[in-house]
Scaffold this motif. Sequence first.
Motif, PDB file in Angstrom:
ATOM      1  N   THR A  83       0.856  -1.191   0.000  1.00 44.70           N
ATOM      2  CA  THR A  83       0.000   0.000   0.000  1.00 44.70           C
ATOM      3  C   THR A  83       0.891   1.239   0.000  1.00 44.70           C
ATOM      4  O   THR A  83       2.088   1.149  -0.233  1.00 44.70           O
ATOM      5  CB  THR A  83      -0.916   0.022   1.241  1.00 44.70           C
ATOM      6  N   TYR A  94     -11.345   9.663   4.504  1.00 44.66           N
ATOM      7  CA  TYR A  94     -10.191   8.777   4.501  1.00 44.66           C
ATOM      8  C   TYR A  94      -9.087   9.389   3.639  1.00 44.66           C
ATOM      9  O   TYR A  94      -9.302   9.716   2.468  1.00 44.66           O
ATOM     10  CB  TYR A  94     -10.591   7.415   3.939  1.00 44.66           C
ATOM     11  N   ASN A 123      -7.727   1.670  -6.005  1.00 46.63           N
ATOM     12  CA  ASN A 123      -8.746   1.035  -5.162  1.00 46.63           C
ATOM     13  C   ASN A 123      -9.344   2.028  -4.160  1.00 46.63           C
ATOM     14  O   ASN A 123     -10.551   2.032  -3.924  1.00 46.63           O
ATOM     15  CB  ASN A 123      -8.137  -0.152  -4.388  1.00 46.63           C
ATOM     16  N   VAL A 124      -8.466   2.848  -3.583  1.00 47.44           N
ATOM     17  CA  VAL A 124      -8.930   3.841  -2.612  1.00 47.44           C
ATOM     18  C   VAL A 124      -9.873   4.845  -3.285  1.00 47.44           C
ATOM     19  O   VAL A 124     -10.928   5.182  -2.749  1.00 47.44           O
ATOM     20  CB  VAL A 124      -7.731   4.564  -1.965  1.00 47.44           C
ATOM     21  N   SER A 126     -11.738   4.303  -5.816  1.00 44.95           N
ATOM     22  CA  SER A 126     -13.020   3.662  -6.132  1.00 44.95           C
ATOM     23  C   SER A 126     -13.899   3.539  -4.889  1.00 44.95           C
ATOM     24  O   SER A 126     -15.105   3.345  -4.998  1.00 44.95           O
ATOM     25  CB  SER A 126     -12.799   2.302  -6.787  1.00 44.95           C
ATOM     26  N   GLN A 127     -13.314   3.660  -3.701  1.00 40.32           N
ATOM     27  CA  GLN A 127     -14.098   3.680  -2.453  1.00 40.32           C
ATOM     28  C   GLN A 127     -14.324   5.113  -1.969  1.00 40.32           C
ATOM     29  O   GLN A 127     -14.673   5.337  -0.806  1.00 40.32           O
ATOM     30  CB  GLN A 127     -13.391   2.874  -1.355  1.00 40.32           C
TER      31      GLN A 127
ATOM     32  N   LEU B  44     -11.665  -6.523  -0.829  1.00 34.31           N
ATOM     33  CA  LEU B  44     -10.835  -5.811  -1.814  1.00 34.31           C
ATOM     34  C   LEU B  44     -11.111  -6.303  -3.225  1.00 34.31           C
ATOM     35  O   LEU B  44     -11.370  -5.517  -4.134  1.00 34.31           O
ATOM     36  CB  LEU B  44      -9.348  -5.988  -1.467  1.00 34.31           C
ATOM     37  N   GLY B  47     -14.442  -5.285  -4.579  1.00 32.51           N
ATOM     38  CA  GLY B  47     -14.717  -3.844  -4.647  1.00 32.51           C
ATOM     39  C   GLY B  47     -15.630  -3.326  -3.551  1.00 32.51           C
ATOM     40  O   GLY B  47     -16.305  -2.311  -3.729  1.00 32.51           O
ATOM     41  N   ILE B  48     -15.662  -4.020  -2.416  1.00 34.41           N
ATOM     42  CA  ILE B  48     -16.577  -3.637  -1.330  1.00 34.41           C
ATOM     43  C   ILE B  48     -15.929  -2.648  -0.363  1.00 34.41           C
ATOM     44  O   ILE B  48     -16.566  -1.702   0.091  1.00 34.41           O
ATOM     45  CB  ILE B  48     -17.074  -4.899  -0.581  1.00 34.41           C
ATOM     46  N   ALA B  49     -14.676  -2.867  -0.047  1.00 39.20           N
ATOM     47  CA  ALA B  49     -13.951  -1.981   0.865  1.00 39.20           C
ATOM     48  C   ALA B  49     -12.455  -2.206   0.669  1.00 39.20           C
ATOM     49  O   ALA B  49     -12.042  -3.247   0.148  1.00 39.20           O
ATOM     50  CB  ALA B  49     -14.338  -2.252   2.317  1.00 39.20           C
ATOM     51  N   VAL B  50     -11.668  -1.214   1.068  1.00 34.80           N
ATOM     52  CA  VAL B  50     -10.207  -1.341   1.004  1.00 34.80           C
ATOM     53  C   VAL B  50      -9.680  -1.238   2.435  1.00 34.80           C
ATOM     54  O   VAL B  50      -9.612  -0.148   3.001  1.00 34.80           O
ATOM     55  CB  VAL B  50      -9.582  -0.241   0.117  1.00 34.80           C
ATOM     56  N   HIS B  52      -6.658  -2.795   5.122  1.00 40.46           N
ATOM     57  CA  HIS B  52      -5.419  -3.562   5.252  1.00 40.46           C
ATOM     58  C   HIS B  52      -4.986  -3.638   6.715  1.00 40.46           C
ATOM     59  O   HIS B  52      -5.228  -2.723   7.490  1.00 40.46           O
ATOM     60  CB  HIS B  52      -4.292  -2.909   4.442  1.00 40.46           C
ATOM     61  N   VAL B  89     -10.909   2.129   4.021  1.00 38.56           N
ATOM     62  CA  VAL B  89     -11.966   3.018   3.560  1.00 38.56           C
ATOM     63  C   VAL B  89     -13.126   2.205   2.998  1.00 38.56           C
ATOM     64  O   VAL B  89     -12.929   1.217   2.277  1.00 38.56           O
ATOM     65  CB  VAL B  89     -11.413   4.030   2.516  1.00 38.56           C
TER      66      VAL B  89
END
Lengths: 205, 205
Positions: A83, A94, A123-124, A126-127, B44, B47-50, B52, B89
């Motif tokens: 990341t 966020y 990815n971030v 897209s959220q 991830l 595509g639901i949440a990111v 870690h 996020v």
Amino acid sequence: MVNYPSGSVATQTKKVVKRSKMVTFGKRGMNFEAEINATNDYYLTHGIAVVHKKPTPIQIVKVDYPKRSRAKITEAYFRQASTTDYSGVYQGHYLDFEAKETQNKTSFPLKNFHEHQINHMSNVLSQNGLAFVLLHFSALARTFLLKASDLIPFYQKNDGQKSISLAFIEKQGYEISTNKLPSIPYIDSIQKILGGESHFKATQN
Amino acid sequence: MVNYPSGSVATQTKKVVKRSKMVTFGKRGMNFEAEINATNDYYLTHGIAVVHKKPTPIQIVKVDYPKRSRAKITEAYFRQASTTDYSGVYQGHYLDFEAKETQNKTSFPLKNFHEHQINHMSNVLSQNGLAFVLLHFSALARTFLLKASDLIPFYQKNDGQKSISLAFIEKQGYEISTNKLPSIPYIDSIQKILGGESHFKATQN
């Protein structure tokens, strides 16, 4: 040369923040990161934002468990992060960013960014998270915030081969004035971005 | 016994996710964490949440730089984390949580939470972030999400001496059904929480 992330050991073992070097932090490799950490400390203690640098990922191979003493790692290696280095929260938003510097004067090399970091920032986004990079031109003593939404298309088009021109960064990015306290006040730029994007304004107080 | 964070080495060196153990993951110390990591992988890739897990913080003391080979850490120690283990996020919302498990059947010991973690969650709450804990009762095979805003007053009142009763957690928390894929679907609880809090609903699609 060696597989060793810049500045990691020093920031893992102790915090190095020299106030007297603030204006000239670009002249030494580690100071940009140290100044960002100091900025985050300032934001935390002043209740402005909660942002932390993630620990350097280490692959642990051997651990000794001496009697009456704490565990000692005797073989381990640096791993590539999956990341970005920094994440946190500002007024419910966020934040996720990577900080890089260059000695170049007219452009920022894209090789500073790894593909997995670009993927993570994508990815971030897209959220609906706020992903960006802090770019420091040490020879120019200039620092910019560039949104990941501006960086990613550029990266993908150029496939990591080239660099982003300073002119592009000046036009698309947000220059951060670094001569006050905190020394890298990137939240100022975030406020400008949020002010201009209505879907981010919704949760602001 | 030794100063060694539970599960850290294994999760640093390789991902251990045994699908066949999913229902019984409470019986082994490390599986709760592994199942959360697997859940985050699921979130991830779908595509639901990111979200870690942060790397385990390591204090590096000695590093060898062999010629033609990568840097080798030869002396290092585990450090106590200054934040929670997980952050990420979900639809613009900042998520921040710690995951803990107990063998107890009627209460959750507060000693599982360190003061700096409580302080961190408190800071996150003050920035309008979504801070919570995932509590796993392994002997009962029951898992709950408890908001930090419910945990913190309890912790401060009892000063880390006592424990939170299961009855309190059942009443204030959100039980997570763990018999489907992903195995710890905590985002379901987050959706319930967001649904009940208008200031969090604002940025939802």
